[in-house]
Structures are given as C-alpha cells and as structure tokens.
Design a protein around this motif. Sequence first.
Motif, PDB file in Angstrom:
ATOM      1  N   ASN A   1       0.840  -1.186   0.000  1.00 18.31           N
ATOM      2  CA  ASN A   1       0.000   0.000   0.000  1.00 18.31           C
ATOM      3  C   ASN A   1       0.885   1.250   0.000  1.00 18.31           C
ATOM      4  N   VAL A   2       0.890   1.976  -1.123  1.00 20.15           N
ATOM      5  CA  VAL A   2       1.701   3.192  -1.196  1.00 20.15           C
ATOM      6  C   VAL A   2       0.860   4.361  -0.706  1.00 20.15           C
ATOM      7  N   VAL A   3       1.345   5.045   0.312  1.00 18.99           N
ATOM      8  CA  VAL A   3       0.593   6.167   0.854  1.00 18.99           C
ATOM      9  C   VAL A   3       1.082   7.479   0.256  1.00 18.99           C
ATOM     10  N   LEU A   4       2.386   7.679   0.282  1.00 20.75           N
ATOM     11  CA  LEU A   4       2.959   8.909  -0.258  1.00 20.75           C
ATOM     12  C   LEU A   4       4.030   8.545  -1.282  1.00 20.75           C
ATOM     13  N   GLU A   5       4.109   9.330  -2.368  1.00 21.95           N
ATOM     14  CA  GLU A   5       5.190   9.082  -3.326  1.00 21.95           C
ATOM     15  C   GLU A   5       5.771  10.401  -3.813  1.00 21.95           C
ATOM     16  N   GLN A   6       7.048  10.367  -4.072  1.00 22.83           N
ATOM     17  CA  GLN A   6       7.744  11.481  -4.701  1.00 22.83           C
ATOM     18  C   GLN A   6       7.432  12.826  -4.069  1.00 22.83           C
ATOM     19  N   ILE A   7       7.595  12.892  -2.775  1.00 19.92           N
ATOM     20  CA  ILE A   7       7.400  14.182  -2.108  1.00 19.92           C
ATOM     21  C   ILE A   7       8.724  14.943  -2.134  1.00 19.92           C
ATOM     22  N   ASN A   8       8.711  16.089  -2.805  1.00 21.40           N
ATOM     23  CA  ASN A   8       9.881  16.957  -2.831  1.00 21.40           C
ATOM     24  C   ASN A   8       9.434  18.337  -2.398  1.00 21.40           C
ATOM     25  N   LEU A   9      10.065  18.872  -1.377  1.00 18.81           N
ATOM     26  CA  LEU A   9       9.637  20.200  -0.937  1.00 18.81           C
ATOM     27  C   LEU A   9      10.713  20.842  -0.080  1.00 18.81           C
ATOM     28  N   GLN A  10      10.575  22.142   0.046  1.00 17.22           N
ATOM     29  CA  GLN A  10      11.465  22.918   0.914  1.00 17.22           C
ATOM     30  C   GLN A  10      10.605  23.909   1.683  1.00 17.22           C
ATOM     31  N   VAL A  11      10.874  24.018   2.959  1.00 12.97           N
ATOM     32  CA  VAL A  11      10.094  24.936   3.778  1.00 12.97           C
ATOM     33  C   VAL A  11      11.053  25.839   4.540  1.00 12.97           C
ATOM     34  N   ALA A  12      10.829  27.144   4.452  1.00 11.75           N
ATOM     35  CA  ALA A  12      11.663  28.093   5.185  1.00 11.75           C
ATOM     36  C   ALA A  12      11.103  28.311   6.573  1.00 11.75           C
ATOM     37  N   GLU A  13      11.928  28.862   7.442  1.00 14.55           N
ATOM     38  CA  GLU A  13      11.477  29.143   8.790  1.00 14.55           C
ATOM     39  C   GLU A  13      10.312  30.134   8.769  1.00 14.55           C
ATOM     40  N   ARG A  14       9.409  30.000   9.719  1.00 13.80           N
ATOM     41  CA  ARG A  14       8.296  30.922   9.955  1.00 13.80           C
ATOM     42  C   ARG A  14       7.211  30.887   8.905  1.00 13.80           C
ATOM     43  N   GLU A  15       7.209  29.838   8.072  1.00 10.12           N
ATOM     44  CA  GLU A  15       6.065  29.681   7.177  1.00 10.12           C
ATOM     45  C   GLU A  15       4.903  29.065   7.982  1.00 10.12           C
ATOM     46  N   PHE A  16       3.698  29.262   7.486  1.00 12.03           N
ATOM     47  CA  PHE A  16       2.504  28.637   8.067  1.00 12.03           C
ATOM     48  C   PHE A  16       1.895  27.788   6.973  1.00 12.03           C
ATOM     49  N   ILE A  17       2.135  26.475   7.085  1.00 15.15           N
ATOM     50  CA  ILE A  17       1.729  25.594   5.999  1.00 15.15           C
ATOM     51  C   ILE A  17       0.461  24.850   6.378  1.00 15.15           C
ATOM     52  N   THR A  18      -0.535  24.931   5.519  1.00 18.05           N
ATOM     53  CA  THR A  18      -1.751  24.169   5.769  1.00 18.05           C
ATOM     54  C   THR A  18      -1.817  23.053   4.746  1.00 18.05           C
ATOM     55  N   MET A  19      -2.276  21.886   5.201  1.00 18.09           N
ATOM     56  CA  MET A  19      -2.319  20.707   4.344  1.00 18.09           C
ATOM     57  C   MET A  19      -3.753  20.215   4.240  1.00 18.09           C
ATOM     58  N   VAL A  20      -4.248  20.137   3.001  1.00 20.35           N
ATOM     59  CA  VAL A  20      -5.602  19.618   2.806  1.00 20.35           C
ATOM     60  C   VAL A  20      -5.531  18.409   1.876  1.00 20.35           C
ATOM     61  N   GLY A  21      -6.633  17.676   1.818  1.00 15.89           N
ATOM     62  CA  GLY A  21      -6.694  16.492   0.977  1.00 15.89           C
ATOM     63  C   GLY A  21      -7.811  15.604   1.464  1.00 15.89           C
ATOM     64  N   THR A  22      -8.226  14.650   0.629  1.00 13.17           N
ATOM     65  CA  THR A  22      -9.282  13.729   1.055  1.00 13.17           C
ATOM     66  C   THR A  22      -8.734  12.833   2.160  1.00 13.17           C
ATOM     67  N   SER A  23      -9.636  12.183   2.886  1.00  8.56           N
ATOM     68  CA  SER A  23      -9.132  11.333   3.969  1.00  8.56           C
ATOM     69  C   SER A  23      -8.378  10.144   3.370  1.00  8.56           C
ATOM     70  N   GLY A  24      -7.316   9.759   4.029  1.00 11.28           N
ATOM     71  CA  GLY A  24      -6.494   8.674   3.538  1.00 11.28           C
ATOM     72  C   GLY A  24      -5.501   9.103   2.478  1.00 11.28           C
ATOM     73  N   CYS A  25      -5.315  10.411   2.294  1.00 12.33           N
ATOM     74  CA  CYS A  25      -4.422  10.872   1.238  1.00 12.33           C
ATOM     75  C   CYS A  25      -3.000  11.063   1.736  1.00 12.33           C
ATOM     76  N   GLY A  26      -2.757  10.781   3.005  1.00 11.00           N
ATOM     77  CA  GLY A  26      -1.374  10.819   3.475  1.00 11.00           C
ATOM     78  C   GLY A  26      -0.938  12.115   4.120  1.00 11.00           C
ATOM     79  N   LYS A  27      -1.859  13.074   4.259  1.00  9.27           N
ATOM     80  CA  LYS A  27      -1.417  14.337   4.882  1.00  9.27           C
ATOM     81  C   LYS A  27      -1.089  14.141   6.358  1.00  9.27           C
ATOM     82  N   SER A  28      -1.880  13.301   7.035  1.00  6.09           N
ATOM     83  CA  SER A  28      -1.573  13.016   8.440  1.00  6.09           C
ATOM     84  C   SER A  28      -0.301  12.180   8.564  1.00  6.09           C
TER      85      SER A  28
END
Lengths: 267, 272
Positions: free
Chosen positions: A15-42
């Motif tokens: 069961n693949v939950v997440l694939e090919q996640i590439n990202l960069q986050v700088a300090e003091r950002e406020f990131i919100t994550m949305v998606g359908t349930s079971g999409c791997g955000k949690s």
Amino acid sequence: MMIEAKNLWKRYGDNVVLEQINLQVAEREFITMVGTSGCGKSTFLKMLLGTESSSSGTLLLDGKPISTEPGPDRGIVFQQYSVFPHMTVLENVVAAKAFQRRGITGYLFGSAKAAARKEAGDILQQVGLSHALDRYPHELSGGMKQRLAIAQALLAKPRILLLDEPFGALDPGIRADMHDLILNLWRQYKLTVFMVTHDLKEGFYLGTRLWVFDKLRHDPQAPNAYGASITYDLSVGQMDASLYQEIDDSLRPIVTGQTVDGLEGTL
Amino acid sequence: MKRLVNLTPSPVISAMLSILPFVMILLVYVAASDVRLEANPNDKLLPSFTQIGDALQRMAFEPSKRTGEYLFWQDTASSLSRLGLGVLIAASLGLLIGIFTGALPLVNVGVSPLLTVVSLVPPLALLPILFIVFGLGELSKVMLVAIGITPVIARDIQRRAREIPAEQLVKAQTLGASTPQILIRVLLPQLLPKLIDAVRLSLGAGWLFLIAAEAIASTDGLGYRIFLVRRYMSMDVILPYVAWITLLAFFFDVALAWISRKLFPWHAQGGS
C-alpha cells in the motif's frame, strides 16, 4: 531551508501512501495541508513529528535527517487526547515545564515550582484560560481543551508547531476565535507551523502556503498501487476563484466515472 | 402501561425492593429453624438467633478457656493481616509488572508470555508446593494470596496502560519528557485508580485463597475456625463467621471506592 524532503516515499507493504514528495520549507512559514481522507497528509505530519518514518527518500531538518522519535523542537496539538486528564489546567502546563528538566520524577519543587507556576499562569492568561486554572480537562469545553493543549505545547518553546486537525471538532464560532489565537501566537513565538485540516477555507485563511495532497496516478484495479503527492503548492495570495473551485471539487467525493471505477476496483 | 424496559421504580419502591430478598431469606430461615428446633431441641443445622448470639458472645467477648484469647478477634486479626499483606504484595508487584510491560515494548516481549502462562496455573494447585517451600507458617498463606491475585492485577494494569491514548505519550515527549518522567507523571497517576479497581475485583479471589490456605494448615484465622468447628457441626459459630467475613469484604470494597473518589476526583467524574 529548515525542512527539506527529497523524493520521500511511504509504503505499508504493497500500500503506497505517499510518493515522490519533494519540498522545501523556510522558517516561519505557516503551511496548511488539505486532501481527502487517507491521502497521506496526516502520515506526512507524523513523519515530521517522528512517530512514522519514511520508506525511502530523505526528510531533513536543518540539513540533518529528522529525528525518528518525538522531541521538544517539534510541538504537537492533536484533535483530541492532547492534554493530561489527571492534571488540572495549571498542573498540565506546569508539567510541561517540569518535563524540560533532567529530573527523574517530572515533579518540580520549591522555587523552580513557583517560577513554573508563574510562567504557566502567564501563558494561560494569554490563551484565555486564567479563570479555569483549577479545573480538570473533563470540565472544559472542546475549545478550552485545545487552548490548553496549545499553551502546553508553546511552553516547551518548540521551533515547529504541528497541528493535526486541531479545530476539527469545534463549533464554527469557537473556531474563528481559535484562528485568531493561533495566528497571534504564530507571529509572537516566531513559529513554523504545519497544520492538517479538512476545511479548505480554513487552510486558505490561516496559511501562508497551502499544500493539496492527492493521487497523481490512479489505477482502478489496484487503488493502493499509487500514493499521493503534493498536487498544488500555493503561496496563499495567488488564489483565484476558479482554482479554489477546482481544489474544492477535488476534495469532495463526487460520484464521477473515475471514483465509481475505483469503488468497483475495491469490490 | 409502559414497556417493562421503561419502568423505573421510585426511590421508596427501589429501597423496598432491594431490602425484600434479605427479609425473605431471614423469614424463611427463622421459620425453618423454628420447625426443626420444635421437633428436636438439640438440632444443630439451623440454630436460632439466640443460639447464634450465645456462640458469638462466647467467641468474641469471653476469653478462650484453653488459650485465654478472644478467639473471634484473634481470628479476625490473623486473617486480615494475612489478606492485607498478600494483597499489598500483589498490588505492588502487579502495578510494577503491569506498568512496565504495558509501557515498554522491550519488557513486554520478555515478560508477557511468562505472565500469560503463570496466570493460567491454578493457584490452589500450587498450595502444596508453597507449604513444602515456605513451611506451614504465615509465609505460605500470604504467598498463596499474593501469587493467586498478582497475575490478575498485573494483566489488568497492563491492559489499562495500553488503553491510555498514545497521543498523551507523544505529547509528553514533545514537551521534553524522558521515559521515567512519562512513567511517573503520565502513566502512574492514571493507573492508580485502575489499580484500586483491580484490587476491589480481586479481593473476592483473595478471600478464597486465604480461607483455603487457613482451612488446610493453620492454628487460627477465620477460615481455620469455620473448618475446625465443622467437625462439631457448630452452625451457630459458622454462620456468624460467614456473615462477618461478608461484612468485612463489603466494608473493604466500600472503603476502597471511597479512597479512589477522594484521591482521584478526575477519575470518578469520568475524566477517564
């Protein structure tokens, strides 16, 4: 960059939950994550927290692999069970102070205790709980419990604050108050925030940056063969109405040909 | 007419209904006792309340002719000290085993299979071994009580420890807590009221093991006494002793519940 993910994957068996996640986050950002349930955000949030680890790829904090167990640099507020039911409001926050010290017991005595109570009182004042210091969590409303959980997390002075649908169980009016509170604290404590929410509006309102988790590829015969990745990475501000609608539609389980096929695939 | 499932009695009726079975048993006993004593004044099976009162007077308020002790109180003190010590050992051991196996996976894999097997051994079957190993003195009786209920308490506490939401443990870690701090400040206080519950439930078994041990090898104690006077069919002694044991058991249960409410108000009020 504070947080960096390079080709991050998460699988449970086939069961693949997440694939090919590439990202960069700088300090003091406020990131919100949305998606359908079971999409791997949690799942992604848990990887940041340290209770889940990646199957492949790297997740870096300040250029070093992120710790695989929870630690004081990353605070957390869950949707529920975030506070200790056997301690009063004040004790809950004082305990957070005691946990920072080396002691075996986690209890404070003498001047250290007095100082911790003072500091706890101040932060409880700030989140609006100073009238309820001696109450137990079961005597608090849902919103008050979350205020307490936030106060507790902040007292440990984390650099990163992780929020897992913290306002999901609250009434709309209370939720608006909580939004103001969290935005104030984010600015004041110079936090980097990652917040999972199922409410797109909340995501747009609170975040400086919004991630949408969704599957790029979809095999109706094997619904779990492909994982989700971040399909939209938006600096909030560049939102326009049609894009909002598009994301909103993708989050709602409308019965289209594709989802019906997907259902048949699982049957 | 409401459905039977919806009929709730008023407080007065409730009180009467709950007393009724006791009164009926008492009446049946008195009637049966009268009938038998009418036929044979020396009947020993169902003594009258006067006879029971005389026996109790003799046991509790007159020194024994042989030893000079007040047997009833002597028996009570011996039994309670054995039971108390056994339960204390069982509760302490059970709490330690339960909390460590429940919270630490490494300890759990090492200890849990053993605990499961040990809890399946019928404690009474171990009694001969205890007599051989510890002799016929106090120790073997205390050990039977302790061995009999430790596994029950340990497994209960283990399960309760696992029921504490993982979120709390994660939260404590994000606040900087070490393993001992989590055990002492997060798990232990939440498990103490559960320990009291577990002790309340295992006290029945504790009495069973105590009386069994006393019946087989002892020179005093409540269990010893009722098995001793059985030889003379002294129902006038056995019945008040059984009533007294029941009263003591009831008193401990109420007392433990009260202590739990006083010490852990958040638990009593449903704060899990």
